[in-house]
Design an enzyme around this catalytic site. Structure first.
Site, PDB file in Angstrom:
ATOM      1  N   HIS A  14       0.827  -1.105  -0.024  1.00  0.00           N
ATOM      2  CA  HIS A  14       0.055  -0.019   0.175  1.00  0.00           C
ATOM      3  C   HIS A  14       0.922   1.127  -0.089  1.00  0.00           C
ATOM      4  CE1 HIS A  14      -4.446  -1.486   1.487  1.00  0.00           C
ATOM      5  NE2 HIS A  14      -3.912  -2.285   0.565  1.00  0.00           N
ATOM      6  N   TYR A  70      -9.166   5.608   7.770  1.00  0.00           N
ATOM      7  CA  TYR A  70      -9.591   5.755   9.117  1.00  0.00           C
ATOM      8  C   TYR A  70     -10.460   6.954   8.941  1.00  0.00           C
ATOM      9  CZ  TYR A  70      -5.171   3.339  10.036  1.00  0.00           C
ATOM     10  OH  TYR A  70      -4.122   2.374  10.525  1.00  0.00           O
ATOM     11  N   TYR A 127       4.215   6.539   9.581  1.00  0.00           N
ATOM     12  CA  TYR A 127       3.253   5.103   9.368  1.00  0.00           C
ATOM     13  C   TYR A 127       3.856   4.230   8.583  1.00  0.00           C
ATOM     14  CZ  TYR A 127      -1.232   2.803   8.433  1.00  0.00           C
ATOM     15  OH  TYR A 127      -2.282   1.710   8.549  1.00  0.00           O
ATOM     16  N   LYS A 160       1.057  -0.176  15.056  1.00  0.00           N
ATOM     17  CA  LYS A 160       2.443  -0.397  15.335  1.00  0.00           C
ATOM     18  C   LYS A 160       2.796  -1.523  16.263  1.00  0.00           C
ATOM     19  CE  LYS A 160       4.059   3.240  13.244  1.00  0.00           C
ATOM     20  NZ  LYS A 160       4.222   3.050  11.659  1.00  0.00           N
TER      21      LYS A 160
HETATM   22  C1  PHB Z   1      -6.152  -4.484  10.763  1.00  0.00           C
HETATM   23  O1  PHB Z   1      -6.105  -4.656   9.426  1.00  0.00           O
HETATM   24  O2  PHB Z   1      -6.620  -5.134  11.526  1.00  0.00           O
HETATM   25  C2  PHB Z   1      -5.564  -3.183  11.331  1.00  0.00           C
HETATM   26  C3  PHB Z   1      -5.112  -2.025  10.278  1.00  0.00           C
HETATM   27  C4  PHB Z   1      -4.491  -0.875  10.589  1.00  0.00           C
HETATM   28  C5  PHB Z   1      -4.587  -0.549  12.145  1.00  0.00           C
HETATM   29  C6  PHB Z   1      -5.047  -1.342  13.175  1.00  0.00           C
HETATM   30  C7  PHB Z   1      -5.673  -2.786  12.448  1.00  0.00           C
HETATM   31  O3  PHB Z   1      -4.237   0.673  12.443  1.00  0.00           O
END
Ligand code: PHB
Ligand code: APR
Length: 390
Positions: free
Chosen positions: A72, A201, A385, A297
């Protein structure tokens, strides 16, 4: 039995370290309380930083990750109707993350452990640490009713937040830093295509939501819920309805609903135990620190701890550099604190806290406005990130 390093816990941290030490021809044994099936039955997150992918590459264990993982180059912050895309690749000179389930990574480490003869003792009960302050610590446990003792030079606690290792450090010999959050994440896993090819998000007036995935046919979604709520309070249809509202109209138009393969609520916590070494005991991963999942993280911090621990142990055993062990905690903590800060700040930005008033909300809006219009702000988020260098 005698070995050089005894590792407690065969989660991602313990297995990754076991493989790193074997690659350095340092003897080690891994002691795990659960069965392999139980360990693989845990549902965890799945966004890998370059550091973690790099360790798997170094060990020659990246074949399936490369074949099935989803690279990604960006992710998104949704604020009501607005979608702010963080173009990580553009902002960090081409860096990206790989979406690959922690369970799959653990499965790869386990399979390679069998092939390469990594010594892992599963279903070990009553694991206890002894003499960790001296140069000759040992671990005891029972298996199939028989008592076992392993003498070693170092014990590495990779036994998670609830394991015995951190508790073997006498009170007062370390400092605990903690922040609990007034909500948990209700997650659903379903065999449906993701609503977007990148993660979203979302900060909605009804609360937080995350659209993630495991593959192009398996999706993982989360909303935040008060800690008083239970999974039974959220039948699948209600959860899908809520996700459609919180993720915004565009994402909602692309959500494919399906029956939950797994549904669970996980509390959110920030926690650090310092120092991460006490005598001949080193702590790695969740045994020493917990991050809220917002920054993805947890697994990656375990991997960077393992990087520093393997470096320190190789320094000690291969170059007779005792100072390398002494430097472990500061090196690992320096990166831990930065990831704790990033995870805490993204949690603060993307969740509505019950104690928040109009001012706090206005601060969130102002910060999202700044991020939406500032390359510098986006670069800061992107470099955190994708993962800060080790
Ligand atoms: C997940 O895919 O479970 C996932 C992805 C990103 C996050 C937390 C969980 O920040
Ligand atoms: N004896 C032996 N093993 C134990 C004991 C014990 N007394 N207590 C716990 N363990 C084992 C657990 O069964 C588990 O398999 O230690 C392992 C710890 O693994 P994790 O909890 O996965 O922790 P870690 O390897 O540090 O990985 C951190 O896991 O929880 C996620 O978000 C977190 O992604 C992060 C990653």
């Amino acid at each position: 039995m005698r070995t050089q390093v005894c590792i407690i816990g065969a989660g991602p941290a313990g297995l990754l370290l076991g493989h790193m030490l074997r690659a350095e021809r340092i003897e080690c044994v891994v002691i795990e309380r659960r069965t392999p099936e139980y360990v693989l039955g845990r549902i965890r997150a799945g966004v890998l930083e370059q550091v973690t992918v790099g360790l798997m590459e170094r060990l020659g264990l990246d074949a399936r990750l490369k074949a099935e993982g989803l690279p990604h180059a960006g992710f998104n912050l949704a604020d009501g109707e607005r979608l702010i895309r963080i173009d990580m690749a553009d902002l960090t000179g081409g860096k990206q993350v790989v979406v690959y389930g922690q369970t799959e990574l653990t499965r790869d480490l386990m399979a390679a452990g069998e092939e390469r003869g990594l010594d892992v003792v599963y279903a070990a009960q009553g694991t206890a640490l002894h003499e960790v302050e001296g140069d000759a610590p040992y671990v005891t446990f029972t298996k199939d009713g028989a008592q076992h003792r392993i003498d070693c030079r170092f014990i590495i606690g990779c036994d998670g937040f609830h394991g015995p290792s951190r508790r073997a450090i006498p009170p007062g010999a370390g400092t605990e830093y903690q922040r609990d959050y007034p909500f948990g994440w209700l997650g659903i896993m379903a065999d449906v295509p993701p609503c977007n090819h990148e993660l979203i998000y979302a900060n909605h007036e009804r609360g937080f939501a995350l659209a993630s995935m495991r593959s192009e046919t398996r999706s993982r979604y989360y909303i935040d819920v008060p800690l008083t709520e239970r999974v039974e309070d959220w039948p699948d249809e209600c959860l899908w309805d809520e996700l459609a509202i919180r993720l915004g109209p565009d994402a909602a138009a692309h959500i494919t609903r399906g029956p939950a393969l797994e549904k669970s609520i996980a509390p959110l916590r920030s926690y650090v135990f310092a120092p991460m070494r006490h005598g001949s005991l080193l702590l790695c991963g969740d045994a020493a620190h917990i991050v809220p999942p917002t920054g993805a993280k947890g697994l990656n911090l375990a991997a960077s701890d393992v990087h520093y621990a393997a470096e320190a142990l190789a320094g000690y055993f291969k170059r007779h550099d005792a100072g390398a062990i002494g430097a472990y905690s500061d090196k690992a903590l320096a990166r831990v604190w930065k990831s704790e800060r990033f995870s805490w700040s993204l949690t603060r930005l993307m969740h509505r806290f019950p104690e928040d008033g109009p001012f706090e909300r206005a601060m969130q809006v102002a910060e999202l406005d700044y991020i939406a219009t500032s390359r510098a702000a986006q670069t800061s988020i992107a470099e955190n990130y994708v993962g800060l260098p080790v």
